[in-house]
Design a protein around this motif. Structure first.
Motif, PDB file in Angstrom:
ATOM      1  N   TYR A 258       0.737  -1.235  -0.004  1.00 19.91           N
ATOM      2  CA  TYR A 258      -0.090  -0.165  -0.092  1.00 19.91           C
ATOM      3  C   TYR A 258       1.022   1.355   0.064  1.00 19.91           C
ATOM      4  O   TYR A 258       0.294   2.313  -0.383  1.00 19.91           O
ATOM      5  N   THR A 259       2.172   1.175   0.150  1.00 24.43           N
ATOM      6  CA  THR A 259       2.944   2.254   0.314  1.00 24.43           C
ATOM      7  C   THR A 259       3.734   2.477  -0.922  1.00 24.43           C
ATOM      8  O   THR A 259       4.368   3.665  -1.454  1.00 24.43           O
ATOM      9  N   TRP A 260       3.748   1.550  -2.046  1.00 25.85           N
ATOM     10  CA  TRP A 260       4.322   1.763  -3.253  1.00 25.85           C
ATOM     11  C   TRP A 260       3.752   2.790  -4.282  1.00 25.85           C
ATOM     12  O   TRP A 260       2.380   3.116  -4.244  1.00 25.85           O
ATOM     13  N   GLN A 261       4.507   3.486  -4.696  1.00 20.48           N
ATOM     14  CA  GLN A 261       4.022   4.706  -5.137  1.00 20.48           C
ATOM     15  C   GLN A 261       3.397   4.374  -7.025  1.00 20.48           C
ATOM     16  O   GLN A 261       4.454   3.730  -7.611  1.00 20.48           O
ATOM     17  N   VAL A 262       2.658   4.896  -7.386  1.00 22.23           N
ATOM     18  CA  VAL A 262       1.719   4.691  -8.649  1.00 22.23           C
ATOM     19  C   VAL A 262       1.748   6.217  -9.241  1.00 22.23           C
ATOM     20  O   VAL A 262       1.070   7.178  -8.487  1.00 22.23           O
ATOM     21  N   VAL A 263       2.055   6.325 -10.611  1.00 22.30           N
ATOM     22  CA  VAL A 263       1.529   7.355 -11.514  1.00 22.30           C
ATOM     23  C   VAL A 263       0.801   6.991 -12.532  1.00 22.30           C
ATOM     24  O   VAL A 263       1.549   5.808 -13.155  1.00 22.30           O
ATOM     25  N   ALA A 264      -0.319   7.418 -13.039  1.00 27.22           N
ATOM     26  CA  ALA A 264      -0.987   7.028 -14.160  1.00 27.22           C
ATOM     27  C   ALA A 264      -1.393   5.426 -13.812  1.00 27.22           C
ATOM     28  O   ALA A 264      -1.783   5.101 -12.837  1.00 27.22           O
ATOM     29  N   ASN A 265      -0.845   4.696 -14.974  1.00 26.34           N
ATOM     30  CA  ASN A 265      -1.440   3.078 -14.614  1.00 26.34           C
ATOM     31  C   ASN A 265      -0.033   2.343 -14.417  1.00 26.34           C
ATOM     32  O   ASN A 265       0.044   1.290 -14.903  1.00 26.34           O
ATOM     33  N   HIS A 266       0.845   2.858 -13.862  1.00 26.54           N
ATOM     34  CA  HIS A 266       2.303   2.032 -13.573  1.00 26.54           C
ATOM     35  C   HIS A 266       2.946   2.395 -12.341  1.00 26.54           C
ATOM     36  O   HIS A 266       2.554   3.670 -11.897  1.00 26.54           O
ATOM     37  N   LEU A 267       3.939   1.533 -11.884  1.00 27.63           N
ATOM     38  CA  LEU A 267       4.632   1.818 -10.502  1.00 27.63           C
ATOM     39  C   LEU A 267       5.900   2.892 -10.892  1.00 27.63           C
ATOM     40  O   LEU A 267       6.239   2.833 -12.115  1.00 27.63           O
ATOM     41  N   VAL A 268       6.113   3.983  -9.958  1.00 30.78           N
ATOM     42  CA  VAL A 268       7.044   4.834  -9.915  1.00 30.78           C
ATOM     43  C   VAL A 268       8.360   4.126 -10.049  1.00 30.78           C
ATOM     44  O   VAL A 268       8.769   3.561  -8.802  1.00 30.78           O
ATOM     45  N   LYS A 269       9.218   4.119 -11.058  1.00 28.34           N
ATOM     46  CA  LYS A 269      10.641   3.431 -10.727  1.00 28.34           C
ATOM     47  C   LYS A 269      11.576   4.003 -10.314  1.00 28.34           C
ATOM     48  O   LYS A 269      11.651   5.440 -10.506  1.00 28.34           O
ATOM     49  N   ALA A 270      12.408   3.539  -9.587  1.00 29.72           N
ATOM     50  CA  ALA A 270      13.694   4.025  -8.926  1.00 29.72           C
ATOM     51  C   ALA A 270      14.864   3.517  -9.485  1.00 29.72           C
ATOM     52  O   ALA A 270      14.737   2.557 -10.197  1.00 29.72           O
ATOM     53  N   ASN A 271      16.083   4.178  -9.196  1.00 28.18           N
ATOM     54  CA  ASN A 271      17.225   3.819 -10.039  1.00 28.18           C
ATOM     55  C   ASN A 271      17.781   2.434  -9.405  1.00 28.18           C
ATOM     56  O   ASN A 271      18.286   1.448 -10.254  1.00 28.18           O
ATOM     57  N   ASP A 272      17.830   1.956  -8.230  1.00 32.48           N
ATOM     58  CA  ASP A 272      18.382   1.049  -7.598  1.00 32.48           C
ATOM     59  C   ASP A 272      18.219   1.028  -5.962  1.00 32.48           C
ATOM     60  O   ASP A 272      17.366   1.771  -5.470  1.00 32.48           O
ATOM     61  N   ILE A 273      18.357  -0.271  -5.386  1.00 28.69           N
ATOM     62  CA  ILE A 273      18.264  -0.441  -4.024  1.00 28.69           C
ATOM     63  C   ILE A 273      19.316   0.644  -3.272  1.00 28.69           C
ATOM     64  O   ILE A 273      20.237   0.900  -3.887  1.00 28.69           O
ATOM     65  N   TYR A 274      18.965   1.230  -2.324  1.00 32.63           N
ATOM     66  CA  TYR A 274      19.521   2.061  -1.663  1.00 32.63           C
ATOM     67  C   TYR A 274      21.126   1.537  -1.218  1.00 32.63           C
ATOM     68  O   TYR A 274      20.934   0.166  -0.755  1.00 32.63           O
ATOM     69  N   GLU A 275      22.138   2.171  -1.300  1.00 28.17           N
ATOM     70  CA  GLU A 275      23.354   1.346  -1.262  1.00 28.17           C
ATOM     71  C   GLU A 275      23.660   0.763   0.139  1.00 28.17           C
ATOM     72  O   GLU A 275      24.164  -0.401   0.376  1.00 28.17           O
ATOM     73  N   ARG A 276      23.172   1.358   1.273  1.00 29.31           N
ATOM     74  CA  ARG A 276      23.269   1.076   2.439  1.00 29.31           C
ATOM     75  C   ARG A 276      22.579  -0.401   2.771  1.00 29.31           C
ATOM     76  O   ARG A 276      22.819  -1.269   3.299  1.00 29.31           O
TER      77      ARG A 276
END
Length: 384
Positions: A258-276
């Motif tokens: 329920y916390t995953w971000q959505v814009v239009a009809n797809h999930l909002v992509k991030a670059n990568d897993i946090y390094e730490r």
């Protein structure tokens, strides 16, 4: 940017014929699979016609769908929005199964959704609130198949042989692992019908399991999605490609779909897993892979005994009655060696965070303080 609930508000009146399956639909169906459908949806062993989601609103047991108090508010919002639109209101449900066997250390649940475009979505439930379900997650680090994985293969074959049409499968957390495992090991004719397999922050597999089960046969159809502070989904993450998404929160709370971000009809992509986070996850995997089967089994059994000392069988009661639980846990910890104790303490802290306990800081202060080892020890499990 919104969440899956905003997606349902905006696109809930588009049929699947008008807008084919999206990754957000998969997320919504995986969330729906967590609801308690006992007595409302035909069980897989019954071989009965499906029921329409909208019809459940009039079922006398409708309120039992929301028995999981951790996510009751969000689950009610999800179902309410689904019922209002034609995309999900006419969704047909069938082949429900929910097995909890303490003797076998397994918790397995799945349900099948029939979409209006003729496609079929097999959804595997992730770890529920039962402590035995959580124990099975840990068993995955050294046993294959665990009973839940064996059940998942049987279930996918059973559904596919009974219901025609293109197949999707998916799950969140452990459910994602089961979706991939069943896709690797199902009957060849069933495997050919699979369009996509979704693993939403689901644990991976030991490298030898991927090779033994022929992961390459389905690799191009697996969609693995992780939040950018993933821990659960990074367990044994090695040879599986994955996408990373942004969420509205931090730490282990990102495991909550329920916390995953959505814009239009797809999930909002991030670059990568946090390094730490990636460094911690790598340490976790190195630690697990450094232990033999007997060492892992001993650790898992000890952890289960420590948690079970609270005399509760689910994480809701374990965290709700945290003072009582902690007294029992602290007493049990006195019986284990210092290195194991350090690892157990970190895992107990993680359980409270996963279960959404509000008193985490106070709980931490009650636990025994980590003792400095006399010699350098192996990396231990860490919740963050």
């Amino acid at each position: 940017m919104g969440t899956v609930l905003d997606y349902l508000d905006k696109y809930g009146n588009y049929s699947f014929q008008e807008m084919p399956m999206t990754e957000v639909d998969s997320l919504a169906l995986c969330l729906l699979s967590y609801l308690k459908f006992e007595g409302m949806v035909p069980e897989v062993k019954e071989n009965k016609p499906p029921v329409v989601l909208r019809s459940l609103e009039k079922h006398p047991d409708f309120e039992k769908l929301f028995a999981d108090v951790r996510f009751e508010k969000s689950n009610r919002a999800l179902v309410g929005r689904m019922l209002k639109g034609k995309r999900f209101g006419g969704l047909r449900l069938n082949c429900y199964v929910n097995v909890i066997e303490e003797q076998w250390e397994t918790q397995f649940s799945a349900v099948t959704f029939l979409l209006d475009d003729g496609t079929v979505y097999v959804a595997y439930r992730g770890t529920d609130e039962t402590i035995i379900g959580w124990k099975e997650d840990f068993n995955m680090t050294f046993l294959s198949p665990v009973p839940g994985q064996a059940f998942s293969v049987w279930y996918l074959n059973e559904v596919a042989n009974r219901i025609s049409g293109p197949l999707y499968s998916g799950g969140h957390s452990k459910g994602g692992n089961l979706a991939v495992y069943s896709a690797m090991n199902c009957e060849p004719e069933v495997q050919k019908r699979l369009v996509k397999v979704y693993s939403l922050d689901g644990p991976g597999f030991r490298p030898e399991i991927l090779e033994k089960c022929g992961y390459d046969k389905i690799a191009d159809r697996v969609v693995k999605i992780l939040p950018n502070s993933s821990m659960i989904g990074m367990v044994f993450e090695s040879d599986m490609r994955f996408q990373v998404v942004k969420t509205r929160t931090f730490g282990l709370a990102q495991h909550d779909l329920y916390t995953w971000q959505v814009v239009a009809n797809h999930l909002v992509k991030a670059n990568d897993i946090y390094e730490r986070r990636r460094q911690i996850d790598n340490n976790l995997n190195e630690w697990i892979l450094s232990l033999d089967e007997q060492q892992l089994r001993t650790f898992g059994d000890t952890l289960y005994q420590v948690i079970s000392a609270s005399q509760t069988d689910n994480l809701i009661d374990f965290t709700a009655e945290w003072k009582k639980s902690m007294n029992a846990v602290i007493a049990a910890l006195k019986e284990v060696d210092d290195e194991t104790k350090d690892a157990l303490i970190k895992m107990v802290k993680s359980l409270f965070e996963i279960a959404g306990a509000n008193a985490r800081k106070e709980i931490t202060s009650k636990l025994p303080q980590k003792q400095k080892p006399e010699t350098k020890s192996k990396p231990v499990l860490s919740g963050h």
